[in-house]
Each structure stands twice: as structure tokens, then as C-alpha cells.
Design an enzyme around this catalytic site. Structure first.
Site, PDB file in Angstrom:
ATOM      1  N   GLY A 250      20.757   2.440  54.142  1.00  0.00           N
ATOM      2  CA  GLY A 250      19.857   1.341  54.438  1.00  0.00           C
ATOM      3  C   GLY A 250      20.597  -0.035  54.930  1.00  0.00           C
ATOM      4  O   GLY A 250      20.267  -0.759  55.793  1.00  0.00           O
ATOM      5  N   ASP A 251      21.761  -0.170  54.187  1.00  0.00           N
ATOM      6  CA  ASP A 251      22.687  -1.431  54.610  1.00  0.00           C
ATOM      7  C   ASP A 251      23.186  -1.033  56.228  1.00  0.00           C
ATOM      8  O   ASP A 251      23.407  -1.953  57.107  1.00  0.00           O
ATOM      9  CB  ASP A 251      23.832  -1.366  53.676  1.00  0.00           C
ATOM     10  CG  ASP A 251      23.235  -1.472  52.246  1.00  0.00           C
ATOM     11  OD1 ASP A 251      21.965  -2.223  52.011  1.00  0.00           O
ATOM     12  OD2 ASP A 251      23.848  -0.927  51.382  1.00  0.00           O
TER      13      ASP A 251
END
Length: 301
Positions: A250-251
């Protein structure tokens, strides 16, 4: 300039364990230690893409010293604030498609340290972008991100927010450039289950009504959805591949979106760069490289 904030950075101990069994002595067959935390992960992927950023965060004790040392080894400029008591956390990441983790607590961050952070952030100016990523530690007020945005609201700074329910909701009145919930977090905000891209768009619309400009919803193997500021709605399945390490995917999407937007100022291009970056990280033991991202993006576009 892009800045990232990780309130509670960590030293991540990545391991693979063949045939892991609960209640038995298990031995690793691969291991690595890296500086971690959501904002720092964004900085690392940006660095892989050749984009400079400055990382902010709090560190403490001998683990904090090691986080600082290893951050420099990644070529990332960091302005860490030293917490006088306690020790920064060590997180154990058992690499698998399930993404099993054991996360430490980290030091207690006091009011004086938080005020030091606010002063440091006053160096940001018009055109800068600040990524606020990760959970807010229990020692800090749960509206800490909105306090930061209040401090910087008249400086022309843009914000990216990637955090859980209350922390995200408190920031929307400041009109963040991008928010990135996953489908579980989006469902938690609105007390529902997000099971399809169509439903993700429907609830992303609600976040937009509350102030968010762009909403990027990650949906695991179902890919992602973008509701853009100009009204575009874009969705795509994730590219095919073997998930090795879902930690940091997600990052990586946040970093990919920012890199793609910075390159072409095009929402579709930014979206597909984000999806490629997230998938490339998931398909690797480490975070995505530039070459891996370019290869997957070419499949998606």
C-alpha cells in the site's frame, strides 16, 4: 519537494521460515533488517524511482540509531527527532501471502517532541507535499495529523493521508490531495463491507464530499480504484503474479501515484503507476524497484 512523516518508525526484521509451525522451534532460511514504517516505505520507493524526499519521524535508543543509519544507506535524507526515553520498535515480518507481522510498541512521544516536529515542519512551503502515513501512536492525540495540517494550512502545502479511520476522518476538512484507504479501512469508516470496485467508488464519493480530492482504494488481488479530483473513475485488476510479501504494498502504491502524477500530471498514468508499484512490491521480498514497476506498468497501460 516531497516530505514523509512516520511517527513511529521501526527496524523491520524480514524473515522466511519453511513450514512454519506454532509451538515449535522454527529456523529462518532468509532474513534481512531494514528501516520500516509507512512513510519511510514511501520514501524508499520514491528513492528507487529516482525521486528525492525528506523523511521525518521519532526515534529512540539503540534501535533508533540503527534506523537512522540504515535510512542513510538507502540514500534518504532524514530529519529524525530523538525521544530521550525508551527504544524504537522492532517489527517481525514473516513473509507470506498472509502478511503475518508482530509489531512492537515504540517509545512514548511527549508533547515537547511533538512541538519540535511542528517547528521542523514549518520549513515546508508552497508546492511541497507531505505524506502522513501510518497509525498514530497511543502516546499522541489521535488528531495529531489534523493538528499538523492546521499548522501548515496557510503555507500552500499539499497533503497525502494514509491512516486508519479516526485519523483519516479528522483530516478531510483540510482537503488532502490524496487519501489511500484499503477496502477494509474504507468499509470500517462507513460500517459496511467493500466487496467490489463499484461499491468502493460509491463510498469513495462520500470521502470526496467530506473534502478529499483524490481517493485511491487498494483492494488486494482485486486491484484498485481511483476517484479523481476531476471526476474520473478508474479501476483495474491487479496484474498476475505470485504474492511473496504484501507488507509495504500500500505504501508503494502511494509512492507510485505521486511519481506518476509528478511525471505526467495525468490521473490514469498515476493510477497505473500506483497499481504497478504496489504489485511489484507484493511480488518481491523487498520494496519495488524502478525496473519492476516499469515492467508491470507496461502490462497495465
Amino acid at each position: 519537494m516531497i516530505y514523509t512523516l512516520t511517527l513511529n518508525p521501526s527496524l523491520d526484521y524480514l524473515i522466511t521460515v519453511p513450514d512454519f509451525q506454532i509451538g515449535r522451534t522454527n529456523r529462518t532460511d532468509w532474513e534481512r533488517m531494514i528501516p520500516g514504517g509507512k512513510g519511510l516505505n514511501v520514501s524508499k520507493v520514491l528513492a528507487n524511482l529516482g525521486i528525492e524526499s525528506t523523511a521525518f519521524g521519532f526515534i529512540a535508543g539503540f534501535v533508533g540509531e540503527e534506523i537512522s543509519k540504515r535510512t542513510k544507506e538507502y540514500g534518504i535524507h532524514a530529519e529524525y527527532i530523538l525521544v530521550p526515553k525508551g527504544v524504537s520498535r522492532i517489527n517481525i515480518k514473516l513473509l507470506s501471502s498472509e502478511g503475518t507481522e508482530i509489531n512492537g510498541q515504540g517509545p512514548k512521544i511527549g508533547e515537547a517532541e511533538f512541538e519540535t516536529l511542528l517547528e521542523k515542519l514549518k520549513q515546508l512551503k508552497t508546492g511541497d507535499l507531505l505524506v502522513l502515513a501510518g497509525n498514530i501512536p497511543g502516546s499522541l492525540p489521535q488528531d495529531s495529523y489534523s493538528q499538523i495540517m492546521e499548522t501548515l494550512k496557510d503555507r500552500g502545502v499539499q497533503f497525502v493521508v494514509d491512516t486508519t479511520k479516526e485519523g483519516m476522518l479528522s483530516t478531510l476538512k483540510y482537503g488532502p490531495f490524496l487519501v489511500k484507504p484499503n477496502h477494509h479501512e474504507l468499509g470500517e469508516i462507513f460500517h459496511t463491507t467493500i466487496s467490489s470496485p463499484q461499491k468502493a467508488v460509491m463510498y469513495a464519493e462520500k470521502l470526496k464530499e467530506m473534502g478529499a480530492k483524490n481517493i485511491l482504494v487498494s483492494m488486494g488481488e482485486k486491484g484498485a480504484v481511483l476517484l479523481a479530483e476531476n471526476g474520473e473513475k478508474i479501476s483495474a485488476d491487479a496484474p498476475k503474479g505470485q504474492v511473496i510479501n504484501a507488507v509495504g504494498a500500500g505504501d508503494s502504491m502511494v509512492a507510485g501515484f505521486l511519481a506518476g502524477w509528478q511525471e505526467k500530471q495525468d490521473y490514469a498514468y498515476a493510477f497505473y503507476t500506483a497499481l504497478a508499484a504496489g504489485s511489484a512490491s507484493a511480488f518481491s521480498k523487498d520494496l519495488a524497484t524502478k525496473e519492476e514497476i516499469k515492467k508491470l506498468r507496461a502490462q497495465l497501460l
